[in-house]
Design a protein around this motif. Structure first.
Motif, PDB file in Angstrom:
ATOM      1  N   GLN A 244      12.440  47.263 -43.180  1.00 55.20           N
ATOM      2  CA  GLN A 244      13.558  46.665 -43.908  1.00 55.20           C
ATOM      3  C   GLN A 244      13.874  45.283 -43.345  1.00 55.20           C
ATOM      4  OE1 GLN A 244      13.568  48.654 -46.677  1.00 55.20           O
ATOM      5  NE2 GLN A 244      15.766  48.283 -46.678  1.00 55.20           N
ATOM      6  N   ALA A 245      13.829  45.180 -42.019  1.00 56.63           N
ATOM      7  CA  ALA A 245      14.080  43.886 -41.382  1.00 56.63           C
ATOM      8  C   ALA A 245      13.018  42.869 -41.791  1.00 56.63           C
ATOM      9  CB  ALA A 245      14.087  44.056 -39.861  1.00 56.63           C
ATOM     10  N   GLN A 246      11.763  43.310 -41.845  1.00 61.46           N
ATOM     11  CA  GLN A 246      10.683  42.409 -42.259  1.00 61.46           C
ATOM     12  C   GLN A 246      10.924  41.899 -43.680  1.00 61.46           C
ATOM     13  OE1 GLN A 246       7.462  45.166 -41.454  1.00 61.46           O
ATOM     14  NE2 GLN A 246       6.724  43.881 -39.781  1.00 61.46           N
ATOM     15  N   LYS A 247      11.420  42.780 -44.537  1.00 55.52           N
ATOM     16  CA  LYS A 247      11.687  42.388 -45.920  1.00 55.52           C
ATOM     17  C   LYS A 247      12.797  41.331 -45.962  1.00 55.52           C
ATOM     18  CE  LYS A 247      13.233  45.619 -48.667  1.00 55.52           C
ATOM     19  NZ  LYS A 247      13.249  46.800 -49.535  1.00 55.52           N
ATOM     20  N   TYR A 248      13.867  41.547 -45.205  1.00 48.94           N
ATOM     21  CA  TYR A 248      14.956  40.564 -45.146  1.00 48.94           C
ATOM     22  C   TYR A 248      14.463  39.228 -44.587  1.00 48.94           C
ATOM     23  CZ  TYR A 248      18.702  43.959 -46.125  1.00 48.94           C
ATOM     24  OH  TYR A 248      19.542  44.882 -46.716  1.00 48.94           O
ATOM     25  N   LEU A 249      13.662  39.292 -43.525  1.00 48.71           N
ATOM     26  CA  LEU A 249      13.176  38.069 -42.896  1.00 48.71           C
ATOM     27  C   LEU A 249      12.225  37.296 -43.809  1.00 48.71           C
ATOM     28  CD1 LEU A 249      12.530  39.529 -39.339  1.00 48.71           C
ATOM     29  CD2 LEU A 249      14.202  37.747 -39.884  1.00 48.71           C
ATOM     30  N   THR A 250      11.483  38.041 -44.642  1.00 51.28           N
ATOM     31  CA  THR A 250      10.505  37.408 -45.529  1.00 51.28           C
ATOM     32  C   THR A 250      11.150  36.853 -46.791  1.00 51.28           C
ATOM     33  OG1 THR A 250       8.772  38.903 -44.726  1.00 51.28           O
ATOM     34  CG2 THR A 250       8.347  37.773 -46.800  1.00 51.28           C
ATOM     35  N   HIS A 251      12.125  37.584 -47.338  1.00 55.06           N
ATOM     36  CA  HIS A 251      12.620  37.267 -48.675  1.00 55.06           C
ATOM     37  C   HIS A 251      14.039  36.694 -48.722  1.00 55.06           C
ATOM     38  CE1 HIS A 251       9.100  39.144 -50.458  1.00 55.06           C
ATOM     39  NE2 HIS A 251       9.317  40.213 -49.747  1.00 55.06           N
ATOM     40  N   THR A 255      20.707  35.343 -41.365  1.00 56.83           N
ATOM     41  CA  THR A 255      20.421  35.128 -39.951  1.00 56.83           C
ATOM     42  C   THR A 255      19.998  36.448 -39.326  1.00 56.83           C
ATOM     43  OG1 THR A 255      22.665  35.629 -39.198  1.00 56.83           O
ATOM     44  CG2 THR A 255      22.201  33.344 -39.879  1.00 56.83           C
ATOM     45  N   VAL A 256      19.428  36.365 -38.139  1.00 54.23           N
ATOM     46  CA  VAL A 256      19.000  37.584 -37.432  1.00 54.23           C
ATOM     47  C   VAL A 256      20.207  38.482 -37.161  1.00 54.23           C
ATOM     48  CG1 VAL A 256      17.999  38.464 -35.290  1.00 54.23           C
ATOM     49  CG2 VAL A 256      16.989  36.466 -36.417  1.00 54.23           C
ATOM     50  N   SER A 257      21.337  37.903 -36.795  1.00 52.73           N
ATOM     51  CA  SER A 257      22.547  38.691 -36.542  1.00 52.73           C
ATOM     52  C   SER A 257      23.037  39.375 -37.815  1.00 52.73           C
ATOM     53  CB  SER A 257      23.656  37.804 -35.968  1.00 52.73           C
ATOM     54  OG  SER A 257      23.305  37.334 -34.690  1.00 52.73           O
ATOM     55  N   GLU A 258      22.950  38.666 -38.945  1.00 49.56           N
ATOM     56  CA  GLU A 258      23.378  39.251 -40.217  1.00 49.56           C
ATOM     57  C   GLU A 258      22.467  40.407 -40.620  1.00 49.56           C
ATOM     58  OE1 GLU A 258      25.446  35.421 -42.477  1.00 49.56           O
ATOM     59  OE2 GLU A 258      23.266  35.676 -42.515  1.00 49.56           O
ATOM     60  N   ARG A 287       9.709  35.479 -39.025  1.00 50.59           N
ATOM     61  CA  ARG A 287      10.164  34.735 -40.217  1.00 50.59           C
ATOM     62  C   ARG A 287       9.336  33.459 -40.394  1.00 50.59           C
ATOM     63  NH1 ARG A 287      16.325  34.163 -41.138  1.00 50.59           N
ATOM     64  NH2 ARG A 287      15.908  35.651 -42.819  1.00 50.59           N
ATOM     65  N   GLU A 288       9.102  32.748 -39.319  1.00 52.87           N
ATOM     66  CA  GLU A 288       8.324  31.502 -39.401  1.00 52.87           C
ATOM     67  C   GLU A 288       6.911  31.764 -39.898  1.00 52.87           C
ATOM     68  OE1 GLU A 288       8.612  30.098 -35.418  1.00 52.87           O
ATOM     69  OE2 GLU A 288      10.589  29.166 -35.696  1.00 52.87           O
ATOM     70  N   GLN A 289       6.349  32.921 -39.540  1.00 55.73           N
ATOM     71  CA  GLN A 289       4.980  33.248 -39.922  1.00 55.73           C
ATOM     72  C   GLN A 289       4.870  33.798 -41.328  1.00 55.73           C
ATOM     73  OE1 GLN A 289       3.879  36.044 -36.851  1.00 55.73           O
ATOM     74  NE2 GLN A 289       3.334  34.450 -35.377  1.00 55.73           N
ATOM     75  N   ASN A 290       5.969  34.379 -41.854  1.00 47.24           N
ATOM     76  CA  ASN A 290       5.869  35.130 -43.109  1.00 47.24           C
ATOM     77  C   ASN A 290       6.770  34.673 -44.242  1.00 47.24           C
ATOM     78  OD1 ASN A 290       4.050  37.698 -42.529  1.00 47.24           O
ATOM     79  ND2 ASN A 290       5.298  37.335 -40.721  1.00 47.24           N
TER      80      ASN A 290
END
Length: 294
Positions: A244-251, A255-258, A287-290
């Motif tokens: 789920q975190a990967q999905k948020y970071l990608t899409h 912020t990481v805290s959010e 996030r930078e990579q994806n």
């Protein structure tokens, strides 16, 4: 309890760790020939697969042993669903493999279609009326072509193709009156239900609470998870949170805290530490990579 092999990547690949935007397309013969046309029972932890068989013979060893499938047909195999086959050497067809995270990003709102396609399905087609099957095959070929090309707005077009593909398969399921041939491994059914419960939970649950929903003890749930998936129940919960975190970071631009707050972590630092443990990189680096990928 017999341990079923499972793969994070494709069949036989024990090292590959697909990312959130993973898509792979190949001919059935490409991989099956190297295994003498026999694919032993196994499941994928986070990959959704679409098998499109045009011709030839295919016999299931799982989820239903000894069942021969008529062709043309399409099999939809969600994560954690056990499957195994024996092909004839003249089999013609394709396999499309997609990360669960990617599909969740495309189909964000639950519907009758996404619910129906979240279980093992065999979509049957009438060989005497080839048009519906050819429509699906055409989309699979378009996805394959776009996947290996370097074109403007590639991801947007792939998302459109996936939406069309799933709608066509759902329509054919309705025509077929939804023939579902999956009986499955008894213990794997618990894992599948457990994962559905993890996904649908809106608040943190303990392993005993999850087990109670399945009408089994937490000891039994952990035993099933360890025996079939090689992981504890709590590890499976953590893996879901990381996906789920990967999905948020990608899409998203949260912020990481959010993101930590959205996933019910009390402390962002603990979330970041857990994320690094599972992925090998920090949330920021991931996030930078994806970001920007499907």
């Amino acid at each position: 309890m017999e341990k079923i092999k499972h793969y994070d990547g494709l069949y036989g690949d024990v090292e590959h760790q697909p990312n959130a935007g993973y898509i792979f397309s190949e001919l059935i013969e490409t991989r099956s020939r190297s295994f003498n046309w026999v694919i032993h029972p196994h499941f994928h932890t986070r990959l959704y697969q679409i098998f499109c068989i045009e011709s030839g013979e295919i016999e299931l060893s799982a989820p239903v042993s000894g069942k021969k499938l008529a062709t043309p047909c399409i099999m939809l195999i969600p994560p954690t669903v056990i499957h195994g086959f024996e092909y004839s050497e003249d089999v013609v067809g394709r396999i499309l493999t997609v990360s669960e995270v990617l599909l969740d990003g495309i189909f964000q709102n639950p519907s009758a279609m996404t619910l129906a396609l979240s279980d093992f399905q065999c979509v049957l087609f009438d060989a005497a009326s080839p048009e519906p099957f050819q429509e699906v095959l055409k989309l699979l070929l378009l996805i394959d072509e776009e996947l290996f090309a370097n074109r403007v707005e590639k991801n947007s077009l792939l998302q459109a193709y996936f939406s069309q593909l799933f709608i066509l398969m759902y329509r054919q399921l309705q025509t077929n009156k939804k023939e579902n041939i999956a009986e499955g491994h008894h213990g794997l059914k618990y894992i599948h239900r457990f994962q559905k419960s993890i996904k649908s939970s809106t608040y943190p649950k303990s392993i005993p609470e999850f087990a109670a929903e399945l009408s089994i003890t937490s000891v039994h749930l952990n035993r099933i998870c360890q025996a079939l998936a090689g992981k504890s129940a709590s590890q499976m919960v953590q893996e879901h949170l990381i996906y789920q975190a990967q999905k948020y970071l990608t899409h998203t631009t949260y912020t990481v805290s959010e993101i930590a707050y959205l996933l019910k972590f009390e402390y962002p630092n603990y979330f970041a530490k857990l994320f690094r443990k599972h992925t090998g990189v920090s949330p920021k680096t991931y996030r930078e990579q994806n970001q920007g990928k499907m």
